[in-house]
Motif scaffolding. Structure first.
Motif, PDB file in Angstrom:
ATOM      1  N   VAL A  12       0.910  -1.212   0.043  1.00  0.00           N
ATOM      2  CA  VAL A  12       0.007  -0.082  -0.005  1.00  0.00           C
ATOM      3  C   VAL A  12       1.037   1.035  -0.035  1.00  0.00           C
ATOM      4  O   VAL A  12       1.995   1.151   0.749  1.00  0.00           O
ATOM      5  N   LEU A  13       0.607   2.173  -0.884  1.00  0.00           N
ATOM      6  CA  LEU A  13       1.439   3.438  -0.914  1.00  0.00           C
ATOM      7  C   LEU A  13       0.483   4.418  -0.296  1.00  0.00           C
ATOM      8  O   LEU A  13      -0.830   4.748  -0.698  1.00  0.00           O
ATOM      9  N   GLY A  14       1.057   4.834   0.989  1.00  0.00           N
ATOM     10  CA  GLY A  14       0.291   5.950   1.673  1.00  0.00           C
ATOM     11  C   GLY A  14       0.483   7.487   1.253  1.00  0.00           C
ATOM     12  O   GLY A  14       1.583   7.882   0.911  1.00  0.00           O
ATOM     13  N   GLY A  15      -0.480   8.258   1.280  1.00  0.00           N
ATOM     14  CA  GLY A  15      -0.236   9.713   0.928  1.00  0.00           C
ATOM     15  C   GLY A  15      -1.301  10.483   1.918  1.00  0.00           C
ATOM     16  O   GLY A  15      -1.960  10.134   2.968  1.00  0.00           O
ATOM     17  N   THR A  16      -1.733  11.698   1.456  1.00  0.00           N
ATOM     18  CA  THR A  16      -2.557  12.449   1.953  1.00  0.00           C
ATOM     19  C   THR A  16      -3.898  12.562   1.227  1.00  0.00           C
ATOM     20  O   THR A  16      -3.960  12.643   0.108  1.00  0.00           O
ATOM     21  N   PRO A  17      -4.918  12.171   2.036  1.00  0.00           N
ATOM     22  CA  PRO A  17      -6.445  12.589   1.234  1.00  0.00           C
ATOM     23  C   PRO A  17      -6.654  13.634   0.697  1.00  0.00           C
ATOM     24  O   PRO A  17      -6.337  14.801   1.385  1.00  0.00           O
ATOM     25  N   ALA A  18      -6.997  13.843  -0.726  1.00  0.00           N
ATOM     26  CA  ALA A  18      -7.125  15.075  -1.229  1.00  0.00           C
ATOM     27  C   ALA A  18      -8.542  15.217  -1.900  1.00  0.00           C
ATOM     28  O   ALA A  18      -8.932  16.511  -1.946  1.00  0.00           O
ATOM     29  N   ILE A  70     -12.761  14.230  -9.036  1.00  0.00           N
ATOM     30  CA  ILE A  70     -11.857  12.854  -9.444  1.00  0.00           C
ATOM     31  C   ILE A  70     -11.201  12.418  -7.899  1.00  0.00           C
ATOM     32  O   ILE A  70     -10.430  13.448  -7.096  1.00  0.00           O
ATOM     33  N   PRO A  71     -11.159  11.024  -7.812  1.00  0.00           N
ATOM     34  CA  PRO A  71     -10.555  10.703  -6.259  1.00  0.00           C
ATOM     35  C   PRO A  71      -8.876  11.016  -6.466  1.00  0.00           C
ATOM     36  O   PRO A  71      -8.460  10.813  -7.621  1.00  0.00           O
ATOM     37  N   ALA A  72      -8.368  11.628  -5.529  1.00  0.00           N
ATOM     38  CA  ALA A  72      -7.070  11.929  -5.792  1.00  0.00           C
ATOM     39  C   ALA A  72      -6.220  11.715  -4.252  1.00  0.00           C
ATOM     40  O   ALA A  72      -6.716  11.977  -3.016  1.00  0.00           O
ATOM     41  N   VAL A  73      -5.077  11.333  -4.511  1.00  0.00           N
ATOM     42  CA  VAL A  73      -4.288  11.013  -3.161  1.00  0.00           C
ATOM     43  C   VAL A  73      -2.835  11.835  -3.739  1.00  0.00           C
ATOM     44  O   VAL A  73      -2.312  11.677  -4.652  1.00  0.00           O
ATOM     45  N   VAL A  74      -2.442  12.641  -2.609  1.00  0.00           N
ATOM     46  CA  VAL A  74      -1.354  13.579  -2.871  1.00  0.00           C
ATOM     47  C   VAL A  74      -0.161  13.223  -1.905  1.00  0.00           C
ATOM     48  O   VAL A  74      -0.576  12.752  -0.914  1.00  0.00           O
ATOM     49  N   GLY A  75       1.240  13.674  -2.170  1.00  0.00           N
ATOM     50  CA  GLY A  75       1.965  13.530  -1.138  1.00  0.00           C
ATOM     51  C   GLY A  75       2.482  11.959  -1.034  1.00  0.00           C
ATOM     52  O   GLY A  75       2.717  11.456   0.001  1.00  0.00           O
ATOM     53  N   VAL A  76       2.399  11.325  -2.074  1.00  0.00           N
ATOM     54  CA  VAL A  76       2.921   9.775  -2.107  1.00  0.00           C
ATOM     55  C   VAL A  76       4.182   9.595  -2.846  1.00  0.00           C
ATOM     56  O   VAL A  76       4.449   9.778  -3.626  1.00  0.00           O
ATOM     57  N   PRO A  77       5.175   9.425  -1.518  1.00  0.00           N
ATOM     58  CA  PRO A  77       6.596   9.202  -2.042  1.00  0.00           C
ATOM     59  C   PRO A  77       6.843   8.279  -2.996  1.00  0.00           C
ATOM     60  O   PRO A  77       6.420   7.243  -2.981  1.00  0.00           O
ATOM     61  N   MET A  84      -0.210  12.161  -6.831  1.00  0.00           N
ATOM     62  CA  MET A  84       0.938  12.984  -6.911  1.00  0.00           C
ATOM     63  C   MET A  84       1.986  12.552  -5.856  1.00  0.00           C
ATOM     64  O   MET A  84       1.533  12.515  -4.856  1.00  0.00           O
ATOM     65  N   GLU A  85       3.137  12.895  -6.273  1.00  0.00           N
ATOM     66  CA  GLU A  85       4.106  12.735  -5.015  1.00  0.00           C
ATOM     67  C   GLU A  85       4.337  13.914  -4.190  1.00  0.00           C
ATOM     68  O   GLU A  85       4.735  13.771  -3.003  1.00  0.00           O
ATOM     69  N   MET A  86       3.957  15.185  -4.671  1.00  0.00           N
ATOM     70  CA  MET A  86       3.871  16.200  -3.646  1.00  0.00           C
ATOM     71  C   MET A  86       2.448  16.855  -3.653  1.00  0.00           C
ATOM     72  O   MET A  86       1.471  16.129  -4.143  1.00  0.00           O
ATOM     73  N   GLY A  87       2.352  17.982  -2.636  1.00  0.00           N
ATOM     74  CA  GLY A  87       1.189  18.443  -2.528  1.00  0.00           C
ATOM     75  C   GLY A  87       0.410  18.187  -1.100  1.00  0.00           C
ATOM     76  O   GLY A  87       0.604  17.200  -0.593  1.00  0.00           O
ATOM     77  N   ASP A 115      -9.132   7.707   2.281  1.00  0.00           N
ATOM     78  CA  ASP A 115      -8.264   7.615   3.214  1.00  0.00           C
ATOM     79  C   ASP A 115      -6.687   7.811   2.992  1.00  0.00           C
ATOM     80  O   ASP A 115      -5.901   7.509   3.668  1.00  0.00           O
ATOM     81  N   GLY A 116      -6.541   8.269   1.835  1.00  0.00           N
ATOM     82  CA  GLY A 116      -5.333   8.422   1.472  1.00  0.00           C
ATOM     83  C   GLY A 116      -4.298   7.414   0.963  1.00  0.00           C
ATOM     84  O   GLY A 116      -3.014   7.412   1.055  1.00  0.00           O
ATOM     85  N   SER A 117      -5.067   6.414   0.398  1.00  0.00           N
ATOM     86  CA  SER A 117      -4.136   5.040   0.066  1.00  0.00           C
ATOM     87  C   SER A 117      -4.120   4.738  -1.304  1.00  0.00           C
ATOM     88  O   SER A 117      -4.958   5.148  -2.209  1.00  0.00           O
ATOM     89  N   VAL A 118      -3.168   4.404  -1.876  1.00  0.00           N
ATOM     90  CA  VAL A 118      -3.179   3.846  -3.187  1.00  0.00           C
ATOM     91  C   VAL A 118      -2.521   2.119  -3.281  1.00  0.00           C
ATOM     92  O   VAL A 118      -1.720   1.934  -2.759  1.00  0.00           O
ATOM     93  N   VAL A 119      -3.415   1.382  -3.855  1.00  0.00           N
ATOM     94  CA  VAL A 119      -3.014  -0.037  -3.676  1.00  0.00           C
ATOM     95  C   VAL A 119      -2.895  -0.669  -5.022  1.00  0.00           C
ATOM     96  O   VAL A 119      -3.985  -0.582  -5.977  1.00  0.00           O
ATOM     97  N   PRO A 120      -1.902  -0.974  -5.402  1.00  0.00           N
ATOM     98  CA  PRO A 120      -1.590  -1.509  -6.700  1.00  0.00           C
ATOM     99  C   PRO A 120      -2.284  -3.010  -6.752  1.00  0.00           C
ATOM    100  O   PRO A 120      -2.121  -3.765  -5.553  1.00  0.00           O
ATOM    101  N   GLU A 121      -2.807  -3.419  -7.806  1.00  0.00           N
ATOM    102  CA  GLU A 121      -3.462  -4.983  -7.890  1.00  0.00           C
ATOM    103  C   GLU A 121      -2.642  -5.848  -7.755  1.00  0.00           C
ATOM    104  O   GLU A 121      -1.398  -5.577  -8.248  1.00  0.00           O
ATOM    105  N   ALA A 122      -2.649  -7.067  -7.315  1.00  0.00           N
ATOM    106  CA  ALA A 122      -1.667  -8.109  -7.256  1.00  0.00           C
ATOM    107  C   ALA A 122      -1.289  -8.613  -8.360  1.00  0.00           C
ATOM    108  O   ALA A 122      -2.152  -8.664  -9.390  1.00  0.00           O
TER     109      ALA A 122
END
Length: 915
Positions: free
Chosen positions: A808-814, A879-886, A861-864, A904-911
């Protein structure tokens, strides 16, 4: 006697310059001896221990290959990129065969024979490639060419020389050069032949920490035997970190060292497996400190941190066998005003969504703008062209010294909170300094801040603006509109102005006209967000999580949204006209079609719907661009190719239900309905609370969209400045002071004035263009940087349960919502293609990116932060968006299906394997 390596020929006298002793190599002979030999020569000049040897120069390589047919390979590789791997590999293999088949000229062989004999009878040597594009300040090319160790005998040496020449054409070397834009025709290879060090222990030494960036830490990896085990990654070495200032060993990690590479009698090397070497260090503290001192001497000589290879022989003598710059370190800020102590620098470029470097004129413009801000706040600025004290540049990006903010109690309370919503990844980095004694609070009084802020607020009549916005919101909007009209009028330059007068006009805009935009406009959107927070307080727990964010959907008065919808309206007009639509058929997938459309537009050859529609759009928004805060970047009105490419993508959206204008209208309707629901919820606690919540949220919607307006006006001014600079550049080019009109953007304002006075600046421009081109290739930009080179974010570990290891890649809910779709990683929107519904994965965004948002299914986005530009626009479009994902653009490949949860600010790649 015939030479055995070149049958049928007689040896000739060696030509002068074929062989040079290492003492005669150096930086000035780079073209003759290549990077490795040049650096070894510099080490010898510094009095550092280097094994004896000689260099077979590039002249020998060219002599041996001049008739081999490499010119055809050079021509085929011209303009190649690393993406064309199959083609590069085929050409590289062909070139290697040509080089290996080429005869070694007899005089070259004789020169090698004599130089080798001078080292001693059949002395073991290392034969090492030394390319002209190697060990350079901007690209190390480490490991791209071959090295042969423990070579014994002249025939073996000559064979190794031929193999080194051929290694200039390995797949990896050809691809690496293509990636750095280095012409294959300009690269040649020298060969270094050195006495082997019979190493008891060897390894590598970095005179600065390549992971954290700290310039005062030396990092040493060591293993028994030859250093090849460490360099090639065949062993887990002992790892040490030494503080260069205190001479203390900061880290000591004992590696397994299970493999040792030893020289064999008669030549060659062997790998020896040992089982107990990991129980003890292979080098003692005295040896570490001696190596650190050698490294520091090398760094002082070269004037930059170095990556060195070293070996210690059985007698305990240390030798340096290679030195190259550490090219991965981010440059230190060029300007550090405050004497003594460590400083904290924030990257303003990243805060503006800009990862690419700024041109020299772009940096000069910001120095003048920053000086105007500082002067307006009653700070002393001795020379406005140098910028105020907090201004600094590093890697051609903008940085500001935040040390005084961190040392002020009010600054600590306010600034990280601003970053929580604007650039969320920077906020925890700033808070990490709160417990650092180097940045302890020295002032808790707010008066120092107020005496700088109050005069600016009073001059812009901010209290009056806020009161008007509360009581008469429509009047506040009209006042902001009138300010914009007066501001545009101030940008005009009188007809017939001379070049000097135009430059005066440029400095007036940058130094006086720009700053008032912020205090005159920004209080309104700030009030809007403040009222949103106030409504949340009034609602308490009755609002529910994420309920207030829905109020920000489909905001009116947002110039960026209006721009994107205007472009969509043009796309709809084109779609409705068969002839116009036919012009765009295939343009979304044909790389050549969009530039051709741009050429036809400039020639007024497109159908009327396109020609007039695009002219109207550019008349309103042509001052915008990607990376638009840089004066050196062309505007859309100058090059409409990007906009034409976006139009081609819009025309590929076939589902009417996904039309952006419909989505936007629905978002606005949903937001208004949400206001009614929230007001009703507040009514459970009294009618007054209902009225207050409704009024607050109505004003939030009226003013929050104005968040984009200050930057919009600033970019208008920058476009006007750019136009004047282009006119000045045209005059300077005609006078022969620069080559092309656009060269003016690789000067600063002072130099432009000097050029108008008669100074030719061709050499300055050429060097600046080369530096800029190199910085364009830099991917990693620190958001916070210390003056000693430390990147604080590199010291912070990711929170448990997030990151690629956890899946799971964590970031900030946007922007709330969930979407699962294929990812499209885009690093530069110019000419980018985004299929409708794909999730856009980007390092950051500015308004120049937002036309892509209309057809995006989601945004990562990696920043924001939640109120950064990309987040605001994503919310407005739903548009669903998550920012600040390193590292999102690195960890998520294009085509990978991912799920973005903007709540919740998550990005989940499919298996499963990525494409």
């Amino acid at each position: 006697m015939k030479h055995p390596s070149v049958p049928g020929t007689q040896p000739q006298e060696p030509e002068p310059g074929l062989v040079l002793a290492l003492e005669r190599t150096g930086a000035e002979r780079l073209a003759d001896v290549g990077g490795k030999a040049a650096n070894l020569g510099e080490l010898l000049r510094a009095g550092l221990p280097v094994p004896a040897g000689f260099c077979l120069t590039t002249q020998a390589y060219r002599r041996a290959t001049e008739s081999a047919g490499l010119d055809a390979v050079h021509a085929s590789l011209a303009g190649a990129s690393p993406e064309d791997l199959p083609g590069l590999a085929t050409l590289a293999a062909y070139a290697r065969d040509l080089v290996l088949a080429a005869d070694v000229p007899a005089d070259v062989a004789l020169a090698v024979r004599e130089a080798y004999a001078a080292l001693g009878p059949d002395v073991p040597v290392a034969v090492r490639s030394s390319a002209t594009a190697e060990d350079l300040p901007f690209a190390s090319f480490a490991g791209q060419q071959d090295t042969f160790l423990n070579v014994v005998g002249i025939e073996a040496v000559l064979a190794a020389v031929r193999q080194c020449w051929a290694s200039l054409w390995t797949d990896r070397a050809v691809s690496y050069r293509a990636g750095h834009g280095i012409s294959p025709a300009g690269v040649a290879l020298a060969v270094v032949v050195q006495r082997m060090v019979d190493a008891a222990v060897a390894g590598v030494l970095f005179t600065a920490n390549p992971v954290t960036g700290r310039r005062h830490e030396a990092v040493i990896d060591a293993s028994p035997g030859l250093g090849e085990a460490v360099v090639s990654g065949a062993v887990n070495p002992d790892h040490f970190v030494v503080d260069s200032a205190t001479r203390r060993i900061l880290e000591r990690l004992i590696g397994s060292k299970a493999v040792v590479i030893r020289p064999l009698p008669g030549g060659g090397t062997a790998r020896v497996v040992q089982s107990d070497a990991g129980t003890r260090p292979c080098i003692d503290d005295a040896g570490l400190l001696a190596l650190e001192l050698l490294g520091r001497r090398a760094e002082v000589h070269f004037g930059a941190p170095q990556d060195l290879e070293w070996a210690i022989d059985d007698s305990g003598a240390a030798w340096l066998t290679q030195s190259r710059p550490i090219t991965t370190l981010y440059p230190l800020p060029e300007r550090q005003h405050a004497p003594g102590g460590t400083r904290v620098y924030l990257c303003f470029s990243l805060a503006q969504g800009l990862t690419r470097p700024l041109t020299p004129m772009g940096l000069a413009g910001f120095r003048l703008i920053a000086s105007s801000v500082a002067r307006a706040a009653h700070f002393e600025v001795p020379n406005p062209h140098d910028g105020p004290a907090p201004y600094a540049a590093a890697g051609q990006r903008l940085f500001f010294d935040l040390t005084p903010v961190l040392r002020n109690g009010v600054g600590r309370a306010l600034v990280p909170r601003v970053f929580d919503v604007m650039e969320a990844r920077s906020a925890p980095v700033l808070r990490s300094f709160f417990d650092d004694p180097r940045f302890s609070v020295t002032s808790r009084s707010p008066w120092r801040l107020l005496r700088h802020v109050v005069p600016v607020a009073a001059r812009a009549r901010v209290p009056e603006s806020l009161l008007r916005a509360l009581v008469r919101p429509e009047a506040a909007l009209r006042r902001a509109e009138r300010f914009g009209e007066r501001f545009r009028a101030a940008l005009a330059v009188p007809a017939g102005s001379t070049a000097v007068q135009r430059l005066d006009h440029v400095e007036r805009i940058l130094g006086r006209e720009l700053f008032p935009v912020v205090p005159n406009i920004l209080p309104l959107p700030a009030l809007g967000f403040a009222l949103l927070a106030a409504a949340g307080k009034l609602l308490g727990t009755s609002a529910g999580p994420g309920a207030l964010q829905q109020v920000l959907r489909g905001l009116p008065h947002n110039v960026t949204t209006e721009m994107d919808l205007a472009l969509w309206e043009l796309a709809e007009a084109i779609r409705a006209d068969a002839g116009a639509a036919a012009v765009f058929a295939g343009a979304g997938s044909d790389a050549e079609a969009v530039p051709e459309l741009a050429r036809r537009y400039q020639a007024r050859e497109l159908p009327a719907v396109v020609q007039s529609g695009l002219a109207g759009f550019l008349g309103h928004y042509g001052h915008r661009a990607v990376a638009e805060i840089d004066l050196g970047v062309p505007r859309w009105s100058e090059d409409p190719a990007h906009i034409l490419g976006v139009l081609a993508n819009y025309l590929r959206l076939e589902d009417p239900g996904q039309a952006p204008d419909r989505q936007f209208r629905k978002a606005a309707q949903d937001a208004e309905a949400q206001i009614q629901r929230l007001a009703a919820a507040a009514g459970q606690r009294g009618r007054l609370r209902t009225a207050l919540v409704r009024a607050a949220l109505k004003r939030t919607r009226m003013f929050a969209g104005l968040r984009e307006l200050p930057k919009y006006h600033i970019v208008e001014a920058l476009a006007a400045v750019r136009a004047q600079l282009q006119a000045i550049g045209t005059e300077l080019a005609a006078a022969g002071r620069i080559t092309d009109a656009d060269d003016i953007f690789f000067l600063d304002l002072v130099e432009a004035r000097e050029a108008l006075a008669g100074r030719p600046l061709h050499t300055v421009v050429e060097g600046r263009r080369e530096d800029y081109a190199r910085e364009l290739g830099r991917r990693h930009i620190p958001r916070v940087l210390l003056s000693d080179g430390t990147e604080p974010e590199a010291l912070r570990s990711r929170a448990a349960g997030t990151g690629a290891d956890a899946g799971v890649l964590g970031g900030t809910p946007a922007s709330a919502g969930t979407v699962t779709a294929a990812a499209r990683v885009i690093l530069d929107p110019q000419g980018a293609r985004l299929e409708p519904g794909e999730i856009l994965v980007a390092p950051s965004t500015d308004p120049g990116w937002t036309p892509l948002f209309l057809t995006a299914g989601g945004l990562v986005m990696e920043m924001g932060g939640p109120n950064s530009h990309g987040a605001v626009v994503a919310r407005e479009y739903g548009i669903p968006a998550v920012v600040g994902v390193p590292d999102a653009t690195t960890l998520i490949p294009t085509g990978q299906r991912i799920t973005v949860d903007g709540g919740d600010g998550s990005v989940v790649p499919e298996a499963g394997p990525a494409p």
